[in-house]
Design a protein around this motif. Sequence first.
Motif, PDB file in Angstrom:
ATOM      1  N   LEU A  91      52.223  42.755  40.618  1.00 41.13           N
ATOM      2  CA  LEU A  91      51.137  43.300  41.409  1.00 41.13           C
ATOM      3  C   LEU A  91      51.318  43.066  42.910  1.00 41.13           C
ATOM      4  O   LEU A  91      51.857  42.040  43.328  1.00 41.13           O
ATOM      5  CB  LEU A  91      49.805  42.705  40.966  1.00 41.13           C
ATOM      6  CG  LEU A  91      49.384  43.003  39.524  1.00 41.13           C
ATOM      7  CD1 LEU A  91      48.047  42.341  39.212  1.00 41.13           C
ATOM      8  CD2 LEU A  91      49.317  44.505  39.270  1.00 41.13           C
ATOM      9  N   ARG A  92      50.791  44.015  43.675  1.00 38.64           N
ATOM     10  CA  ARG A  92      50.744  43.900  45.128  1.00 38.64           C
ATOM     11  C   ARG A  92      49.346  43.544  45.609  1.00 38.64           C
ATOM     12  O   ARG A  92      49.120  43.405  46.812  1.00 38.64           O
ATOM     13  CB  ARG A  92      51.179  45.225  45.757  1.00 38.64           C
ATOM     14  CG  ARG A  92      52.570  45.701  45.341  1.00 38.64           C
ATOM     15  CD  ARG A  92      52.964  46.983  46.077  1.00 38.64           C
ATOM     16  NE  ARG A  92      54.294  47.426  45.711  1.00 38.64           N
ATOM     17  CZ  ARG A  92      54.554  48.424  44.872  1.00 38.64           C
ATOM     18  NH1 ARG A  92      53.549  49.095  44.308  1.00 38.64           N
ATOM     19  NH2 ARG A  92      55.799  48.772  44.601  1.00 38.64           N
ATOM     20  N   VAL A  93      48.419  43.438  44.670  1.00 37.67           N
ATOM     21  CA  VAL A  93      47.018  43.119  44.986  1.00 37.67           C
ATOM     22  C   VAL A  93      46.553  42.040  44.008  1.00 37.67           C
ATOM     23  O   VAL A  93      47.199  41.794  42.981  1.00 37.67           O
ATOM     24  CB  VAL A  93      46.114  44.371  44.863  1.00 37.67           C
ATOM     25  CG1 VAL A  93      46.525  45.428  45.872  1.00 37.67           C
ATOM     26  CG2 VAL A  93      46.139  44.918  43.439  1.00 37.67           C
ATOM     27  N   PRO A  94      45.421  41.379  44.282  1.00 35.39           N
ATOM     28  CA  PRO A  94      44.891  40.397  43.325  1.00 35.39           C
ATOM     29  C   PRO A  94      44.594  41.053  41.976  1.00 35.39           C
ATOM     30  O   PRO A  94      44.210  42.232  41.905  1.00 35.39           O
ATOM     31  CB  PRO A  94      43.618  39.897  44.006  1.00 35.39           C
ATOM     32  CG  PRO A  94      43.851  40.123  45.464  1.00 35.39           C
ATOM     33  CD  PRO A  94      44.640  41.390  45.542  1.00 35.39           C
ATOM     34  N   ILE A  95      44.741  40.282  40.910  1.00 31.32           N
ATOM     35  CA  ILE A  95      44.576  40.812  39.562  1.00 31.32           C
ATOM     36  C   ILE A  95      43.181  41.404  39.340  1.00 31.32           C
ATOM     37  O   ILE A  95      43.038  42.446  38.693  1.00 31.32           O
ATOM     38  CB  ILE A  95      44.893  39.731  38.502  1.00 31.32           C
ATOM     39  CG1 ILE A  95      44.772  40.302  37.078  1.00 31.32           C
ATOM     40  CG2 ILE A  95      44.027  38.512  38.691  1.00 31.32           C
ATOM     41  CD1 ILE A  95      45.698  41.457  36.765  1.00 31.32           C
ATOM     42  N   ASP A  96      42.143  40.784  39.881  1.00 31.83           N
ATOM     43  CA  ASP A  96      40.790  41.310  39.670  1.00 31.83           C
ATOM     44  C   ASP A  96      40.618  42.694  40.294  1.00 31.83           C
ATOM     45  O   ASP A  96      39.966  43.574  39.719  1.00 31.83           O
ATOM     46  CB  ASP A  96      39.738  40.349  40.229  1.00 31.83           C
ATOM     47  CG  ASP A  96      39.527  39.142  39.344  1.00 31.83           C
ATOM     48  OD1 ASP A  96      39.889  39.208  38.148  1.00 31.83           O
ATOM     49  OD2 ASP A  96      39.006  38.124  39.832  1.00 31.83           O
ATOM     50  N   LYS A  97      41.203  42.898  41.474  1.00 31.77           N
ATOM     51  CA  LYS A  97      41.122  44.218  42.096  1.00 31.77           C
ATOM     52  C   LYS A  97      41.858  45.247  41.258  1.00 31.77           C
ATOM     53  O   LYS A  97      41.378  46.383  41.054  1.00 31.77           O
ATOM     54  CB  LYS A  97      41.685  44.187  43.521  1.00 31.77           C
ATOM     55  CG  LYS A  97      41.753  45.584  44.168  1.00 31.77           C
ATOM     56  CD  LYS A  97      42.109  45.550  45.615  1.00 31.77           C
ATOM     57  CE  LYS A  97      42.390  46.931  46.191  1.00 31.77           C
ATOM     58  NZ  LYS A  97      41.417  47.966  45.795  1.00 31.77           N
ATOM     59  N   TYR A  98      43.018  44.879  40.759  1.00 32.81           N
ATOM     60  CA  TYR A  98      43.797  45.800  39.934  1.00 32.81           C
ATOM     61  C   TYR A  98      43.024  46.208  38.686  1.00 32.81           C
ATOM     62  O   TYR A  98      42.938  47.397  38.355  1.00 32.81           O
ATOM     63  CB  TYR A  98      45.116  45.139  39.560  1.00 32.81           C
ATOM     64  CG  TYR A  98      46.044  46.020  38.762  1.00 32.81           C
ATOM     65  CD1 TYR A  98      46.629  47.143  39.328  1.00 32.81           C
ATOM     66  CD2 TYR A  98      46.355  45.711  37.435  1.00 32.81           C
ATOM     67  CE1 TYR A  98      47.497  47.948  38.600  1.00 32.81           C
ATOM     68  CE2 TYR A  98      47.217  46.502  36.702  1.00 32.81           C
ATOM     69  CZ  TYR A  98      47.784  47.621  37.284  1.00 32.81           C
ATOM     70  OH  TYR A  98      48.631  48.417  36.553  1.00 32.81           O
ATOM     71  N   LEU A  99      42.430  45.243  38.003  1.00 34.75           N
ATOM     72  CA  LEU A  99      41.667  45.559  36.795  1.00 34.75           C
ATOM     73  C   LEU A  99      40.447  46.414  37.116  1.00 34.75           C
ATOM     74  O   LEU A  99      40.098  47.330  36.358  1.00 34.75           O
ATOM     75  CB  LEU A  99      41.258  44.275  36.080  1.00 34.75           C
ATOM     76  CG  LEU A  99      42.406  43.420  35.536  1.00 34.75           C
ATOM     77  CD1 LEU A  99      41.854  42.138  34.907  1.00 34.75           C
ATOM     78  CD2 LEU A  99      43.244  44.195  34.522  1.00 34.75           C
ATOM     79  N   ASP A 100      39.800  46.126  38.231  1.00 34.56           N
ATOM     80  CA  ASP A 100      38.658  46.948  38.642  1.00 34.56           C
ATOM     81  C   ASP A 100      39.087  48.388  38.925  1.00 34.56           C
ATOM     82  O   ASP A 100      38.403  49.347  38.534  1.00 34.56           O
ATOM     83  CB  ASP A 100      37.996  46.365  39.893  1.00 34.56           C
ATOM     84  CG  ASP A 100      37.206  45.094  39.613  1.00 34.56           C
ATOM     85  OD1 ASP A 100      36.905  44.825  38.424  1.00 34.56           O
ATOM     86  OD2 ASP A 100      36.899  44.374  40.582  1.00 34.56           O
ATOM     87  N   ASP A 101      40.227  48.543  39.602  1.00 33.16           N
ATOM     88  CA  ASP A 101      40.695  49.883  39.935  1.00 33.16           C
ATOM     89  C   ASP A 101      41.161  50.642  38.689  1.00 33.16           C
ATOM     90  O   ASP A 101      40.971  51.862  38.594  1.00 33.16           O
ATOM     91  CB  ASP A 101      41.816  49.807  40.967  1.00 33.16           C
ATOM     92  CG  ASP A 101      41.313  49.363  42.331  1.00 33.16           C
ATOM     93  OD1 ASP A 101      40.095  49.447  42.578  1.00 33.16           O
ATOM     94  OD2 ASP A 101      42.142  48.906  43.156  1.00 33.16           O
ATOM     95  N   LEU A 102      41.773  49.925  37.744  1.00 36.17           N
ATOM     96  CA  LEU A 102      42.128  50.556  36.476  1.00 36.17           C
ATOM     97  C   LEU A 102      40.890  51.079  35.762  1.00 36.17           C
ATOM     98  O   LEU A 102      40.870  52.198  35.239  1.00 36.17           O
ATOM     99  CB  LEU A 102      42.835  49.550  35.559  1.00 36.17           C
ATOM    100  CG  LEU A 102      44.307  49.254  35.809  1.00 36.17           C
ATOM    101  CD1 LEU A 102      44.769  48.165  34.850  1.00 36.17           C
ATOM    102  CD2 LEU A 102      45.141  50.504  35.623  1.00 36.17           C
ATOM    103  N   THR A 103      39.859  50.269  35.737  1.00 33.68           N
ATOM    104  CA  THR A 103      38.627  50.654  35.057  1.00 33.68           C
ATOM    105  C   THR A 103      37.983  51.846  35.743  1.00 33.68           C
ATOM    106  O   THR A 103      37.486  52.772  35.080  1.00 33.68           O
ATOM    107  CB  THR A 103      37.648  49.466  35.015  1.00 33.68           C
ATOM    108  OG1 THR A 103      38.303  48.338  34.423  1.00 33.68           O
ATOM    109  CG2 THR A 103      36.413  49.797  34.202  1.00 33.68           C
ATOM    110  N   SER A 159      38.897  52.411  23.979  1.00 31.53           N
ATOM    111  CA  SER A 159      37.841  51.812  24.790  1.00 31.53           C
ATOM    112  C   SER A 159      38.027  52.150  26.259  1.00 31.53           C
ATOM    113  O   SER A 159      39.147  52.279  26.747  1.00 31.53           O
ATOM    114  CB  SER A 159      37.847  50.288  24.616  1.00 31.53           C
ATOM    115  OG  SER A 159      36.949  49.674  25.515  1.00 31.53           O
ATOM    116  N   SER A 160      36.915  52.268  26.961  1.00 29.99           N
ATOM    117  CA  SER A 160      36.966  52.449  28.412  1.00 29.99           C
ATOM    118  C   SER A 160      36.521  51.187  29.139  1.00 29.99           C
ATOM    119  O   SER A 160      36.232  51.214  30.328  1.00 29.99           O
ATOM    120  CB  SER A 160      36.083  53.623  28.831  1.00 29.99           C
ATOM    121  OG  SER A 160      34.739  53.408  28.443  1.00 29.99           O
ATOM    122  N   GLU A 161      36.459  50.073  28.393  1.00 29.63           N
ATOM    123  CA  GLU A 161      36.075  48.809  29.004  1.00 29.63           C
ATOM    124  C   GLU A 161      37.194  48.265  29.886  1.00 29.63           C
ATOM    125  O   GLU A 161      38.344  48.693  29.807  1.00 29.63           O
ATOM    126  CB  GLU A 161      35.726  47.786  27.916  1.00 29.63           C
ATOM    127  CG  GLU A 161      34.566  48.194  27.023  1.00 29.63           C
ATOM    128  CD  GLU A 161      33.268  48.328  27.794  1.00 29.63           C
ATOM    129  OE1 GLU A 161      33.009  47.479  28.670  1.00 29.63           O
ATOM    130  OE2 GLU A 161      32.516  49.287  27.527  1.00 29.63           O
TER     131      GLU A 161
END
Length: 304
Positions: A91-103, A159-161
């Motif tokens: 990742l080039r960004v923090p993991i939480d941001k990545y997961l939020d953007d994926l969602t 799932s879209s979670e």
Amino acid sequence: MTSLPLSTDTGLSRRRMLLGAGLTAGALLGALPGASRAAAAPAARAGKASVYDVVVAAGSVTAPAKVPAGPVSFRVSTPTEGGMGLPLVQLRVPIDKYLDDLTAMTNAPTPAEAAAAAAVVESESVNLGGAAVQPGVDAVFTQILWPGTYYFIAYDFDSSERPVAHRLTVEGVGNGEPPVPVDVIRHTPSGFWVSGGGQLHANGTHLFINDSGVLNEAVLLPVRPGTTAAEVDAFFAALRDGITPPSYPIIGGAAGSPPLSPGRSARVGLALRPGGYVLSSWITSTTTGRPRAFDGFYKLVTLT
């Protein structure tokens, strides 16, 4: 990542239609049908590379926290009905941001918004391979890893979670060699190229190479016996146009390689039933906002 409409309902799950971009990466190796295994302990060797067991389920990943650098294999299994995806990313960004953007990408309400969200997700990660697995069909995914921090991203096809992440630290130096492939599957700018023409080995290690210039995956979906290329063309054309397909040739869940970033390669070994399959990429296009398969990125193949 993988969209799998198996009924006359044309409404694909949002997760399956839009998941693609940035969510997977590609390298699988040596899959054997069987029950899920306890994770985190090195198992036997496949192609002389150490193999670590990983179990991915809805909302969880059981995997090692650390592995040595070099060729590393992960035997991935799932108990989750309908299957799971497990890409490996840097990742080039923090993991939480990545997961939020994926969602956000997964739940984008329009193709235009999906395309924009996919571009964001792609810019945030390097996709290095992973596994798309079904219950009873394991996949051993192999990649050559440098020291550093990586993440497995676990998502349920239905799932879209928000996906679940598992941190993997690579340090030290390991031994071994990657397994020798029996087939080559290439993403090209014009579609899939396979070394056997229209045939692949049902049981063996496949080398995946992404020369398409864009993020792409390669998953195999079984089709009804006797399915023709014309039926597959009509199926995807209907999905692209938002109408009911004249027939539904796909009869089972996805197995294979989640997305690879451009210029990346990986290996996947699968033990699948012989027969007809659609080799396809369901990555969300950053241009159209549709799965790439809807825009023609698929190929009818035979596993022997």
